[in-house]
Design a protein around this motif. Structure first.
Motif, PDB file in Angstrom:
ATOM      1  N   THR A 218       0.698  -0.980   0.218  1.00 36.11           N
ATOM      2  CA  THR A 218      -0.029   0.104   0.215  1.00 36.11           C
ATOM      3  C   THR A 218       0.906   1.278  -0.061  1.00 36.11           C
ATOM      4  OG1 THR A 218      -1.696  -1.100   1.246  1.00 36.11           O
ATOM      5  CG2 THR A 218      -1.761   1.254   1.176  1.00 36.11           C
ATOM      6  N   ILE A 219       0.756   2.264  -0.983  1.00 36.17           N
ATOM      7  CA  ILE A 219       1.265   3.375  -1.025  1.00 36.17           C
ATOM      8  C   ILE A 219       0.072   4.534  -1.098  1.00 36.17           C
ATOM      9  CG2 ILE A 219       2.724   4.749  -2.199  1.00 36.17           C
ATOM     10  CD1 ILE A 219       4.292   2.437  -3.038  1.00 36.17           C
ATOM     11  N   ASP A 220       0.150   5.220  -0.177  1.00 36.47           N
ATOM     12  CA  ASP A 220      -1.041   6.397  -0.055  1.00 36.47           C
ATOM     13  C   ASP A 220      -0.617   7.626  -0.652  1.00 36.47           C
ATOM     14  OD1 ASP A 220      -2.781   4.381   0.576  1.00 36.47           O
ATOM     15  OD2 ASP A 220      -3.048   5.132   2.656  1.00 36.47           O
ATOM     16  N   GLY A 221      -0.324   7.759  -1.889  1.00 40.95           N
ATOM     17  CA  GLY A 221      -0.096   8.966  -2.522  1.00 40.95           C
ATOM     18  C   GLY A 221       1.283   9.412  -2.482  1.00 40.95           C
ATOM     19  N   ALA A 222       1.932  10.540  -2.832  1.00 42.92           N
ATOM     20  CA  ALA A 222       3.405  11.078  -2.908  1.00 42.92           C
ATOM     21  C   ALA A 222       3.771  11.043  -1.441  1.00 42.92           C
ATOM     22  CB  ALA A 222       3.455  12.289  -3.683  1.00 42.92           C
ATOM     23  N   ARG A 223       5.022  11.377  -1.087  1.00 41.89           N
ATOM     24  CA  ARG A 223       5.791  11.170   0.198  1.00 41.89           C
ATOM     25  C   ARG A 223       5.141  11.843   1.198  1.00 41.89           C
ATOM     26  NH1 ARG A 223      11.669  13.539   1.122  1.00 41.89           N
ATOM     27  NH2 ARG A 223      10.526  15.604   0.851  1.00 41.89           N
ATOM     28  N   ASP A 224       4.810  13.096   1.197  1.00 41.59           N
ATOM     29  CA  ASP A 224       4.356  13.851   2.117  1.00 41.59           C
ATOM     30  C   ASP A 224       3.035  13.356   2.661  1.00 41.59           C
ATOM     31  OD1 ASP A 224       6.506  15.495   1.756  1.00 41.59           O
ATOM     32  OD2 ASP A 224       5.353  17.103   1.167  1.00 41.59           O
ATOM     33  N   VAL A 225       2.267  13.000   1.593  1.00 44.09           N
ATOM     34  CA  VAL A 225       0.668  12.510   2.206  1.00 44.09           C
ATOM     35  C   VAL A 225       0.892  10.950   2.894  1.00 44.09           C
ATOM     36  CG1 VAL A 225      -1.554  11.835   1.315  1.00 44.09           C
ATOM     37  CG2 VAL A 225      -0.161  13.918   0.313  1.00 44.09           C
ATOM     38  N   HIS A 226       1.774  10.097   2.001  1.00 41.88           N
ATOM     39  CA  HIS A 226       2.048   8.842   2.342  1.00 41.88           C
ATOM     40  C   HIS A 226       2.586   8.643   3.912  1.00 41.88           C
ATOM     41  CE1 HIS A 226       3.102   4.345   2.255  1.00 41.88           C
ATOM     42  NE2 HIS A 226       4.136   4.941   2.860  1.00 41.88           N
ATOM     43  N   ASP A 227       3.408   9.642   4.110  1.00 44.72           N
ATOM     44  CA  ASP A 227       4.274   9.320   5.270  1.00 44.72           C
ATOM     45  C   ASP A 227       3.575   9.977   6.412  1.00 44.72           C
ATOM     46  OD1 ASP A 227       6.459   8.526   3.786  1.00 44.72           O
ATOM     47  OD2 ASP A 227       7.728  10.160   4.198  1.00 44.72           O
ATOM     48  N   ARG A 228       2.458  10.832   6.090  1.00 42.25           N
ATOM     49  CA  ARG A 228       1.463  11.363   7.099  1.00 42.25           C
ATOM     50  C   ARG A 228       0.455  10.503   7.356  1.00 42.25           C
ATOM     51  NH1 ARG A 228      -2.474  14.592   6.053  1.00 42.25           N
ATOM     52  NH2 ARG A 228      -1.186  15.391   4.211  1.00 42.25           N
ATOM     53  N   LYS A 229      -0.089   9.602   6.501  1.00 40.19           N
ATOM     54  CA  LYS A 229      -0.890   8.736   6.497  1.00 40.19           C
ATOM     55  C   LYS A 229      -0.660   7.458   7.009  1.00 40.19           C
ATOM     56  CE  LYS A 229      -4.406  10.844   3.525  1.00 40.19           C
ATOM     57  NZ  LYS A 229      -5.339  11.324   4.596  1.00 40.19           N
ATOM     58  N   ARG A 230       0.450   7.036   6.749  1.00 42.36           N
ATOM     59  CA  ARG A 230       0.985   5.708   6.994  1.00 42.36           C
ATOM     60  C   ARG A 230       2.368   5.925   7.741  1.00 42.36           C
ATOM     61  NH1 ARG A 230      -1.516   1.568   4.854  1.00 42.36           N
ATOM     62  NH2 ARG A 230       0.666   0.195   4.830  1.00 42.36           N
ATOM     63  N   PRO A 231       2.293   6.435   8.901  1.00 42.51           N
ATOM     64  CA  PRO A 231       3.648   6.784   9.632  1.00 42.51           C
ATOM     65  C   PRO A 231       4.249   5.596  10.191  1.00 42.51           C
ATOM     66  CG  PRO A 231       1.603   7.387  11.096  1.00 42.51           C
ATOM     67  CD  PRO A 231       1.096   6.914   9.600  1.00 42.51           C
ATOM     68  N   LEU A 232       5.531   5.603  10.115  1.00 44.40           N
ATOM     69  CA  LEU A 232       6.415   4.614  10.920  1.00 44.40           C
ATOM     70  C   LEU A 232       6.299   5.002  12.265  1.00 44.40           C
ATOM     71  CD1 LEU A 232       9.292   4.145   8.227  1.00 44.40           C
ATOM     72  CD2 LEU A 232       7.598   2.391   8.924  1.00 44.40           C
TER      73      LEU A 232
END
Length: 484
Positions: A218-232
């Motif tokens: 699963t990749i939810d959009g580009a980096r800024d959006v993905h990293d916020r929605k799927r945070p480590l």
């Protein structure tokens, strides 16, 4: 007595805007026909009648025989709903021959996605040697119970949490499961659902070695959006670009399905995401084994959304509009790349409602989900809840234990749904667990969007045939599994 006929109750007749032609789609067969104006008006008239006799057939023999052969018209005595209700009860997965085995190597996850169904994440990981040894033994009981030798395939899904947190369980169990497949001459297929962080070269090689041929990430959009929605959970750890780098190392022997859970923020960033995929040599360069699967972001009733989160959710109209734009963007990007590389240009495939099969994991007596403690579940979504497990791998296999699950029948589970023409394609009852949980039936978005969306694709084909091919029946699928 002369034969009487009627229209198929699953017909949808569509007249696209500014068109003299009609589209006739059947949600049961997946068939689609283009009718001229006279044929469209005739079908519209026939659909208002409870039945009609052979006089209509004699007046329009060519049209009538074509519609009868393709089951848009059927004999009056045929009760299709009752037939499929009975057919499902008698044959549902009894002879399918596929053991669908999902193994949760861990419930733990290295991400903290706000929308994930695993709102309760017990710290369970499959390490117990007894459980590892017993899983193949339990599967062997299923095979030996198959007196008619119908079983021909063992299909394994590695699941979590994040399954690669416990890659040792995958390697240990694969040895026994592959030996079992060889012993009983079964086809073996394996796939994994992972967030991609631990798809290191070493782990990819292990997946190759142990016959994993499909990966969902699963990749939810580009980096800024993905990293916020799927945070480590690990602070300041590389996320999005680490996944892309890992995907770049996956060989062609493994198909990659990129799941994109879409809301307004994700939709606004997908063009940047596709730019990044191109830079990393993933798509369109590896189009033969990289695929995108956009999904309307759903919410679980157990999760309370903030007002900001509610504002980012899409309405159904917005999601269908996004899907069309996304598909067009993929085609245009592919063709621009093809012009440089000399590859053959592509055209859009029609996006049509697909016949929804019942979830085999739930309904098949030979399919199961095993959690890290060896509990057997009948749905991916209960893997974190021991109370929902009807058995364990330490119990003797008995298909009667799962009889209440195998009795699920999409054609009779709810009287409200029974006579709906969208019942065959209703993805809201593809997850049997959710369908039974909802006292008020949920309706598929296709019920509200099919006519407009299919008509929109027809207009595109009529006006710009170089962009989209001719319509073809959609393959049957099950889309009951949730956001991962």
């Amino acid at each position: 007595m002369e034969n009487l006929f009627k229209t198929n109750p699953y017909n949808i007749l569509i007249q696209p805007d500014e068109s003299d032609e009609f589209l006739l789609f059947n949600t049961l067969t997946g068939g689609i026909e283009i009718l001229d104006q006279e044929e469209g008006f005739l079908m519209a008239e026939l659909q208002t009648l409870a039945c009609f006799d052979g006089a209509t057939r004699a007046e329009n023999p060519g049209f009538f025989e074509r519609m009868l052969a393709k089951e848009y018209l059927i004999r009056q005595e045929v009760d299709i709903v009752a037939f499929f209700e009975s057919h499902t009860d008698k044959t549902q997965f009894k002879k399918a021959g596929i053991i669908n085995l999902t193994i949760g190597t861990t419930i733990t996850c290295n991400m903290g996605c706000a929308y994930c169904f695993e709102f309760v994440k017990p710290n369970h990981t499959l390490k117990d040697l007894r459980v590892k040894e017993q899983i193949p033994r339990y599967i062997e009981q299923i095979i030996r119970n198959d007196k008619m030798n119908h079983i021909h395939t063992l299909s394994v899904t590695w699941y979590g949490g994040e399954p690669l947190i416990n890659v040792a369980a995958i390697t240990d169990l694969s040895v026994g499961l592959l030996a079992l497949a060889e012993k009983y001459k079964l086809e073996y297929a394996a796939n994994i659902i992972t967030n991609g962080i631990y798809l290191t070269p070493e782990n990819i090689q292990k997946l190759v070695d142990y016959r994993v041929n499909s990966v969902q990430v699963t990749i939810d959009g580009a980096r800024d959006v993905h990293d916020r929605k799927r945070p480590l959970k690990q602070k300041n750890a590389e996320n999005y670009f680490r996944i892309l780098r890992n995907l770049a190392g996956i060989p062609k022997s493994i198909d990659v399905n990129v799941r994109v859970n879409v809301d307004k923020e994700v939709a606004a960033s997908v063009e940047t995401m596709l730019d990044d995929f191109h830079v990393w040599g993933l798509w369109p360069q590896k189009y033969e084994h990289f695929h995108f699967d956009p999904a309307w972001l759903r919410s679980y009733e157990e999760i309370s959304l903030t007002e900001d989160e509610k504002d980012t959710r899409m309405f159904v109209d917005e999601f269908f509009e996004f899907k069309q734009k996304f598909r067009l963007s993929l085609t245009e990007r592919f063709n621009a790349w093809s012009q440089i590389t000399g590859n053959r240009k592509a055209r859009l495939k029609w996006d049509l409602p697909s016949y929804q099969s019942t979830c085999a994991t739930w309904a098949s007596p030979i399919s199961l989900v095993v959690d890290p403690n060896g509990n057997i579940h009948k749905c991916w979504e209960t893997i974190h809840d021991d109370t929902k497990a009807p058995s364990t791998v330490f119990d003797a296999y008995d298909p009667e234990i799962y009889a209440s699950y195998s009795s699920f029948n999409r054609y009779n589970h709810n009287v409200v749904c029974r006579n709906c023409k969208y019942l065959p394609v209703c993805d809201k009852i593809s997850c049997s667990y959710d369908a039974l949980k909802n006292s008020v039936p949920q309706c598929t978005e296709w019920k509200y969007k099919a006519e407009h969306y299919i008509g929109q694709q027809y207009v595109m084909m009529r006006d710009t045939p170089e962009k989209i091919g001719v319509p073809q029946a959609a393959d049957a699928v099950n889309t009951g599994h949730s956001n991962k």
